[in-house]
Design a protein around this motif. Structure first.
Motif, PDB file in Angstrom:
ATOM      1  N   TRP A  98      -2.473   4.379   5.682  1.00 33.60           N
ATOM      2  CA  TRP A  98      -1.557   3.958   6.741  1.00 33.60           C
ATOM      3  C   TRP A  98      -1.901   4.574   8.090  1.00 33.60           C
ATOM      4  CZ3 TRP A  98       1.714   0.024   6.764  1.00 33.60           C
ATOM      5  CH2 TRP A  98       2.151  -0.491   5.537  1.00 33.60           C
TER       6      TRP A  98
ATOM      7  N   VAL B   1       0.862  -1.185   0.000  1.00 30.66           N
ATOM      8  CA  VAL B   1       0.000   0.000   0.000  1.00 30.66           C
ATOM      9  C   VAL B   1       0.900   1.238   0.000  1.00 30.66           C
ATOM     10  CG1 VAL B   1      -1.761   1.279   1.271  1.00 30.66           C
ATOM     11  CG2 VAL B   1      -1.806  -1.225   1.256  1.00 30.66           C
ATOM     12  N   PRO B   2       0.838   2.044  -1.041  1.00 31.13           N
ATOM     13  CA  PRO B   2       1.704   3.221  -1.082  1.00 31.13           C
ATOM     14  C   PRO B   2       1.321   4.232  -0.002  1.00 31.13           C
ATOM     15  CG  PRO B   2       0.322   3.095  -3.067  1.00 31.13           C
ATOM     16  CD  PRO B   2      -0.004   1.911  -2.222  1.00 31.13           C
ATOM     17  N   GLY B   3       2.306   5.000   0.449  1.00 33.12           N
ATOM     18  CA  GLY B   3       2.066   5.965   1.518  1.00 33.12           C
ATOM     19  C   GLY B   3       0.985   6.970   1.194  1.00 33.12           C
ATOM     20  N   GLU B   4       0.882   7.324  -0.076  1.00 29.62           N
ATOM     21  CA  GLU B   4      -0.046   8.396  -0.437  1.00 29.62           C
ATOM     22  C   GLU B   4      -1.477   7.896  -0.651  1.00 29.62           C
ATOM     23  OE1 GLU B   4       2.385   7.216  -2.294  1.00 29.62           O
ATOM     24  OE2 GLU B   4       1.712   6.883  -4.354  1.00 29.62           O
ATOM     25  N   ALA B   5      -1.682   6.572  -0.613  1.00 24.77           N
ATOM     26  CA  ALA B   5      -3.029   6.048  -0.861  1.00 24.77           C
ATOM     27  C   ALA B   5      -3.975   6.481   0.247  1.00 24.77           C
ATOM     28  CB  ALA B   5      -2.990   4.523  -0.940  1.00 24.77           C
TER      29      ALA B   5
END
Ligand code: FES
Ligand code: FES
Lengths: 167, 286
Positions: free
Chosen positions: A74, A26-30
Motif C-alpha cells: 500500500w 490487498v491486505p495491509g501487511e502484504a
C-alpha cells in the motif's frame, strides 16, 4: 490524489512499469514484493532474505531504490514502481542489462535484478561514479557468485555508454 | 489481516491511533520484518497499520534558531544528504549515512529508529549526543521527553500505543563544536552496528559528550569519560586515557562477556579515534 482515495475504492492502484494496475483485496501487511510476484506474476524481483539484508528484491519506487520486501504494498499507492521487467525498451536491453551480459557480471542471476535496479538509481544521479560510490550504492546487494568485480566493471561500462548515448 | 490507513494529516493519524490497536507505519523497514515474523509464527496482526508518511508535520527540518527541529519522518537519506544537517550536525549526517543500505536509507526514518529502540540503531547515539528531546502527540495531547528517558530497554520505550513521535528538538550547539561518529560493523552496509560512538567537543573541553551505542541495552553517555575529558589538556594522551576509561566503563556495566574480547580494545581505540577526529575538526577551524 488524496491518500485515502484507496479507502473509498478499497483497491490498490499504482503505476507499474508505466502501466496502471488496480488490485482488490490487498491486505495491509502484504509486502510490495509479495504483490509483485504473487498477484502480478512478475517474478524478476527475487526474495533472498525477506528482511532487508540482501537487496535481491530491490525495485524503484518513485525512482528510488527500495527493498520491496520491506515496503508495504500500500505504500506504493498512487506511486510509480519500476521492476526489472520494466527496464528494457521492447527488445532493446537497458544499457545496464546489456553491460551486465557483456561483462559477465551475471552468474546464477539471482542477485542481478536487484543489482541492476540499485545501479540504475545510482546512475540516474551520477553518471561518473567512482569505485567507492558504486560500492556504496550496491552495498545493500549481496552476490554469492561473481565476487562483485565484474559487477563494478559492468556498472562503469553502462555509465560510459549512457554518457556516450550508446545502447 | 491488518487494515491499511493512509493518514493525510496529523489529526487523521492520531485519530486512527486512538484505538490503541494500530501500529504506526513510517519507513516500514522494522515493522515489515516484525509483521513477517508474526505471520510466520501465526501470531495476531495489528488491526490497523497507520501510514504516516504523508503527514506534513513529520518531515519538517528547521535547524536554525534556539530550538533546532528534526521531523520524525525524515529518512536517513534525507538526514545524510541535507546540507543543513551536514553543516550543523555532521555527526548526525555521518551516522545517517552509515545506516543500513541505500535501499534502507531511502525509507527508514529517524522516528522509526527511536520508536523501535533497537540497541544497535546508529541514529540513536547521535541523537543522544545532541541531547535530543522527543516531541510526542496523541489524541489526548502532547508531551516532550528526553530520548534517554523515552528509551527504557532494548526495543522498549515509554510510548503508549496511541502516541506518535512528531520530531526531536536538538541542542543548538553554540558556536563551533567538533563532532565525530564512528562505527564498527560486520559488513559495510546493512550491518547492524556492533559498536558505535558519537562524540561532541568544544575548544575548552567544557561539556564534552561521549555516547557509546550498541554496547549497552540503551545508548548512553559515558559520564566518567566526559568528566575525565572536562578541562583536560587536549591531545593524544588525553584521548588515549579517555579510550581506556570508556573500555573500563563498558566492562564495569556489562562484565567480561565473550564479545568483550574484541569490544574492549575496539571501544578504547574507537573512542580515542573519535575524540581525535572531533578535535581535528576544531583545529581545522583555527
Ligand atoms: S529479499 Fe528483500 S532484501 Fe532480501
Ligand atoms: S550472480 Fe549469483 S548471486 Fe549474484
Amino acid at each position: 490524489m488524496p491518500p485515502n482515495h484507496l479507502e473509498k475504492t478499497g483497491r490498490l492502484e499504482f503505476t507499474l512499469n508505466g502501466q496502471p494496475v488496480s488490485l482488490a483485496d490487498v491486505p495491509g501487511e502484504a509486502s510490495l514484493l509479495e504483490v509483485l510476484r504473487g498477484r502480478l506474476g512478475l517474478l524478476g524481483s527475487k526474495e533472498g532474505c525477506g528482511v532487508g539484508e540482501c537487496g535481491a528484491c530491490t525495485v524503484l519506487l518513485e525512482g528510488r531504490a527500495v527493498n520491496s520486501c520491506l515496503t508495504a504494498a500500500w505504500q506504493a499507492a498512487g506511486k510509480r514502481v519500476i521492476t526489472i521487467e520494466g527496464l528494457a525498451q521492447g527488445e532493446v536491453l537497458h544499457p545496464l542489462q546489456e553491460a551486465f551480459v557483456q561483462t559477465g557480471a551475471v552468474q546464477c542471476g539471482f542477485c542481478t535484478p536487484g543489482m541492476i535496479l540499485a545501479a540504475c538509481d545510482l546512475l540516474s544521479k551520477n553518471l561518473r561514479p567512482s569505485d567507492q560510490e558504486i560500492e556504496t550504492a550496491l552495498a545493500g546487494n549481496l552476490c554469492r557468485c561473481t565476487g562483485y568485480h565484474d559487477i563494478l566493471r559492468a556498472v562503469k561500462r553502462a555509465a560510459r555508454w549512457i554518457r556516450e548515448e550508446r545502447p | 489481516m491488518s487494515r491499511f490507513v493512509a493518514a493525510a494529516s496529523l489529526d487523521e493519524a492520531l485519530a486512527a491511533l486512538a484505538s490503541g490497536e494500530a501500529k504506526v507505519l513510517a519507513g516500514g523497514t522494522d515493522l515489515m520484518v516484525q509483521l513477517r515474523r508474526a505471520r510466520l509464527a501465526g501470531d495476531e496482526l495489528p488491526a490497523e497499520l497507520v501510514d504516516v508518511n504523508a503527514v506534513p508535520e513529520l518531515t519538517r527540518l528547521e535547524l536554525e534558531g534556539s530550538e533546532p527541529y528534526l521531523g520524525a519522518g525524515l529518512t536517513f537519506h534525507n538526514l545524510g544528504s541535507a546540507p543543513q544537517v551536514q553543516a550543523k550536525y555532521p555527526l548526525l549526517a555521518q551516522a545517517a549515512a552509515t545506516v543500513g543500505s541505500v535501499q534502507v536509507r531511502h525509507t527508514a526514518t529517524i522516528g522509526g529508529n527511536v520508536a523501535n529502540a533497537s540497541p544497535a540503531a546508529d541514529g540513536l547515539s547521535a541523537l543522544v549526543a545532541l541531547n535530543a528531546v522527543a516531541h510526542i502527540a496523541s489524541g489526548q495531547g502532547r508531551r516532550q521527553c528526553p530520548l534517554t528517558e523515552l528509551i527504557t530497554a532494548p526495543n522498549e520505550t515509554t510510548l503508549a500505543p496511541d502516541e506518535l513521535i512528531l520530531g526531536f528538538v536538538l541542542d543548538p550547539l553554540p558556536g563551533s563544536w567538533g563532532q565525530a561518529f564512528y562505527k564498527v560493523g560486520r559488513r559495510q552496509a546493512v550491518s547492524v552496528a556492533r559498536l558505535n560512538l558519537a562524540v561532541c567537543l568544544e575548544r575548552e573541553l567544557k561539556d564534552p559528550r561521549v555516547v557509546l551505542g550498541s554496547c549497552f541495552p540503551t545508548p548512553r553517555r559515558l559520564g566518567d569519560v566526559e568528566e575525565l575529558l572536562s578541562g583536560g589538556q587536549p591531545g593524544e594522551e588525553l584521548w588515549r586515557k579517555a579510550g581506556a576509561q570508556a573500555a573500563s566503563h563498558f566492562t564495569g556495566v556489562c562484565g567480561w562477556r565473550e564479545s568483550a574480547v574484541y569490544k574492549v580494545p575496539a571501544i578504547a581505540k574507537g573512542t580515542a579515534r573519535a575524540l581525535a577526529d572531533a578535535w581535528s575538526v576544531l583545529e581545522d577551524q583555527l
